[in-house]
Design a protein around this motif. Structure first.
Motif, PDB file in Angstrom:
ATOM      1  N   LEU A  28      -9.513   4.241  -6.850  1.00  0.00           N
ATOM      2  CA  LEU A  28      -7.607   5.099  -7.047  1.00  0.00           C
ATOM      3  C   LEU A  28      -7.794   4.937  -8.214  1.00  0.00           C
ATOM      4  CD1 LEU A  28      -6.096   7.037  -4.777  1.00  0.00           C
ATOM      5  CD2 LEU A  28      -4.736   4.748  -4.338  1.00  0.00           C
ATOM      6  N   LEU A  29      -7.543   6.166  -8.648  1.00  0.00           N
ATOM      7  CA  LEU A  29      -6.923   6.759  -9.723  1.00  0.00           C
ATOM      8  C   LEU A  29      -5.328   7.128  -9.462  1.00  0.00           C
ATOM      9  CD1 LEU A  29      -6.940   6.770 -13.162  1.00  0.00           C
ATOM     10  CD2 LEU A  29      -8.268   8.610 -12.940  1.00  0.00           C
ATOM     11  N   ILE A  30      -4.254   6.694  -9.577  1.00  0.00           N
ATOM     12  CA  ILE A  30      -3.401   7.992 -10.040  1.00  0.00           C
ATOM     13  C   ILE A  30      -2.309   8.493 -11.208  1.00  0.00           C
ATOM     14  CG2 ILE A  30      -0.742   7.507  -9.075  1.00  0.00           C
ATOM     15  CD1 ILE A  30      -1.980   4.388  -7.647  1.00  0.00           C
ATOM     16  N   ILE A  56      -0.105   9.216  -0.881  1.00  0.00           N
ATOM     17  CA  ILE A  56      -0.798   7.971  -2.320  1.00  0.00           C
ATOM     18  C   ILE A  56      -0.262   6.784  -1.845  1.00  0.00           C
ATOM     19  CG2 ILE A  56      -0.287   7.780  -4.528  1.00  0.00           C
ATOM     20  CD1 ILE A  56       0.422  10.534  -5.088  1.00  0.00           C
ATOM     21  N   ASN A  57       0.572   6.740  -1.436  1.00  0.00           N
ATOM     22  CA  ASN A  57       0.817   5.097  -0.292  1.00  0.00           C
ATOM     23  C   ASN A  57      -0.312   4.680   0.426  1.00  0.00           C
ATOM     24  OD1 ASN A  57       2.635   4.290  -2.550  1.00  0.00           O
ATOM     25  ND2 ASN A  57       4.376   5.383  -1.730  1.00  0.00           N
ATOM     26  N   GLN A  58      -0.344   5.831   1.158  1.00  0.00           N
ATOM     27  CA  GLN A  58      -1.010   5.015   2.342  1.00  0.00           C
ATOM     28  C   GLN A  58      -2.505   5.365   1.711  1.00  0.00           C
ATOM     29  OE1 GLN A  58      -1.584   8.805   5.155  1.00  0.00           O
ATOM     30  NE2 GLN A  58      -0.183   8.245   5.767  1.00  0.00           N
ATOM     31  N   LEU A  59      -3.274   6.018   0.878  1.00  0.00           N
ATOM     32  CA  LEU A  59      -4.278   5.571  -0.484  1.00  0.00           C
ATOM     33  C   LEU A  59      -3.889   3.718  -0.986  1.00  0.00           C
ATOM     34  CD1 LEU A  59      -5.026   9.390  -1.463  1.00  0.00           C
ATOM     35  CD2 LEU A  59      -6.611   7.725   0.458  1.00  0.00           C
ATOM     36  N   ILE A  60      -3.074   3.906  -1.872  1.00  0.00           N
ATOM     37  CA  ILE A  60      -3.347   2.240  -2.036  1.00  0.00           C
ATOM     38  C   ILE A  60      -3.042   1.451  -1.303  1.00  0.00           C
ATOM     39  CG2 ILE A  60      -1.023   1.116  -3.018  1.00  0.00           C
ATOM     40  CD1 ILE A  60      -0.045   3.358  -4.351  1.00  0.00           C
ATOM     41  N   ARG A 112      -4.507   1.702   1.419  1.00  0.00           N
ATOM     42  CA  ARG A 112      -6.232   1.216   2.324  1.00  0.00           C
ATOM     43  C   ARG A 112      -7.054   1.250   0.523  1.00  0.00           C
ATOM     44  NH1 ARG A 112      -5.612   6.070   4.930  1.00  0.00           N
ATOM     45  NH2 ARG A 112      -6.672   7.856   4.199  1.00  0.00           N
ATOM     46  N   ALA A 113      -6.557   1.447  -0.047  1.00  0.00           N
ATOM     47  CA  ALA A 113      -7.971   0.905  -1.535  1.00  0.00           C
ATOM     48  C   ALA A 113      -7.434  -0.818  -1.591  1.00  0.00           C
ATOM     49  CB  ALA A 113      -7.326   1.409  -2.953  1.00  0.00           C
ATOM     50  N   ARG A 114      -6.005  -0.695  -1.454  1.00  0.00           N
ATOM     51  CA  ARG A 114      -5.723  -2.662  -1.258  1.00  0.00           C
ATOM     52  C   ARG A 114      -6.477  -3.488  -0.381  1.00  0.00           C
ATOM     53  NH1 ARG A 114      -1.012  -1.483  -3.184  1.00  0.00           N
ATOM     54  NH2 ARG A 114      -1.005  -2.039  -5.277  1.00  0.00           N
ATOM     55  N   GLN A 115      -6.682  -2.843   1.198  1.00  0.00           N
ATOM     56  CA  GLN A 115      -7.301  -3.274   2.590  1.00  0.00           C
ATOM     57  C   GLN A 115      -9.066  -3.570   1.799  1.00  0.00           C
ATOM     58  OE1 GLN A 115      -6.284  -0.709   5.455  1.00  0.00           O
ATOM     59  NE2 GLN A 115      -5.101  -1.972   6.202  1.00  0.00           N
ATOM     60  N   ALA A 127      -6.522  12.907   2.722  1.00  0.00           N
ATOM     61  CA  ALA A 127      -6.289  11.707   2.421  1.00  0.00           C
ATOM     62  C   ALA A 127      -6.921  10.828   3.296  1.00  0.00           C
ATOM     63  CB  ALA A 127      -4.694  11.194   2.503  1.00  0.00           C
ATOM     64  N   ALA A 128      -6.376  11.349   4.957  1.00  0.00           N
ATOM     65  CA  ALA A 128      -6.880  10.911   6.274  1.00  0.00           C
ATOM     66  C   ALA A 128      -8.458  10.237   6.071  1.00  0.00           C
ATOM     67  CB  ALA A 128      -6.495  11.334   7.539  1.00  0.00           C
ATOM     68  N   GLU A 129      -9.128  11.079   5.348  1.00  0.00           N
ATOM     69  CA  GLU A 129     -10.581  11.035   5.597  1.00  0.00           C
ATOM     70  C   GLU A 129     -10.651  10.431   4.499  1.00  0.00           C
ATOM     71  OE1 GLU A 129     -12.822  15.422   6.495  1.00  0.00           O
ATOM     72  OE2 GLU A 129     -10.982  15.401   4.765  1.00  0.00           O
ATOM     73  N   ILE A 130     -10.426   9.522   3.514  1.00  0.00           N
ATOM     74  CA  ILE A 130     -10.095   8.851   3.240  1.00  0.00           C
ATOM     75  C   ILE A 130     -11.292   7.430   3.036  1.00  0.00           C
ATOM     76  CG2 ILE A 130     -10.804   8.169   0.041  1.00  0.00           C
ATOM     77  CD1 ILE A 130      -9.338  11.149  -0.644  1.00  0.00           C
ATOM     78  N   ARG A 131     -11.977   6.700   2.434  1.00  0.00           N
ATOM     79  CA  ARG A 131     -12.535   5.383   2.950  1.00  0.00           C
ATOM     80  C   ARG A 131     -12.939   5.322   1.674  1.00  0.00           C
ATOM     81  NH1 ARG A 131      -9.877   6.417   6.137  1.00  0.00           N
ATOM     82  NH2 ARG A 131      -9.995   6.939   8.543  1.00  0.00           N
ATOM     83  N   PHE A 132     -12.737   4.151   1.270  1.00  0.00           N
ATOM     84  CA  PHE A 132     -12.729   2.566   0.131  1.00  0.00           C
ATOM     85  C   PHE A 132     -13.983   1.676   0.578  1.00  0.00           C
ATOM     86  CE2 PHE A 132      -8.752   4.493  -1.215  1.00  0.00           C
ATOM     87  CZ  PHE A 132      -8.957   4.864  -2.348  1.00  0.00           C
TER      88      PHE A 132
END
Length: 179
Positions: A11-13, A37-41, A43-46, A174-179
């Motif tokens: 994830l690049l912020i 962005i915080n939701q993506l952070i 999910r990236a951590r998970q 953002a809801a569609e993005i998976r890491f």
């Protein structure tokens, strides 16, 4: 037929800084963008995907000069101490920052790009990522900017989502993005 190797994302912020986010002009749908962005952070951590935060540095005396309060990353970002941080002086997050080398050393080949400002640093970074051989996903509802005399922020964001999608990035919500 062999399958393509799995992408290793990060994830690049980009430029989520006090002086840009809380400046005299308010970013379009600022709270929604920050929440996404915080939701993506999260999910990236998970998924154990790296989180990289980039901050634009203006010249001495500018509102976002190194060390100034407006230059700091937003306290509301759910960053952790071990998240990678980079400072830049150009719109392109790769220019003079060592970002590409850092990504290659970590075997990261895909970026999820979020932040500010759509028509400057988000645009330049999306285009550069492709030029450098990285796959990129632009979170279409997690980047923002301000109105300009020529165009509303909404129009700028919609235009960039349409222009960058396909040629330079894949646009996803953002809801569609998976890491």
């Amino acid at each position: 037929m062999p399958s393509a190797p799995a992408q290793r994302p990060a994830l690049l912020i980009v430029d989520m800084q006090v002086g840009l986010f809380h400046g005299p002009e308010q970013p379009f749908e600022a709270q929604r963008v920050l929440d996404n962005i915080n939701q993506l952070i999260h999910r990236a951590r998970q998924a154990s995907a790296p989180v990289i935060a980039v901050r634009h540095t203006g010249p001495q005396g500018s509102p976002i000069a190194a060390g100034s309060a407006p230059w700091q990353l937003l306290a509301q970002l759910r960053l952790e101490a071990d998240d990678h941080r980079l400072d830049k002086t150009r719109p392109n997050c790769f220019a003079g920052t060592g970002l590409a080398e850092h990504l290659r050393a970590a075997q990261i080949d895909e970026l999820v790009i979020v932040g500010m400002k759509t028509q400057y640093c988000i645009d330049a970074t999306c285009r550069a990522a492709m030029d450098l051989g990285f796959s990129a996903v632009l979170a279409q509802d997690a980047h923002t900017c301000m109105d300009t005399p020529a165009l509303s922020a909404r129009a700028i964001i919609e235009h960039h989502n349409a222009t960058l999608n396909g040629a330079f990035v894949r646009c996803l919500s953002a809801a569609e993005i998976r890491f």
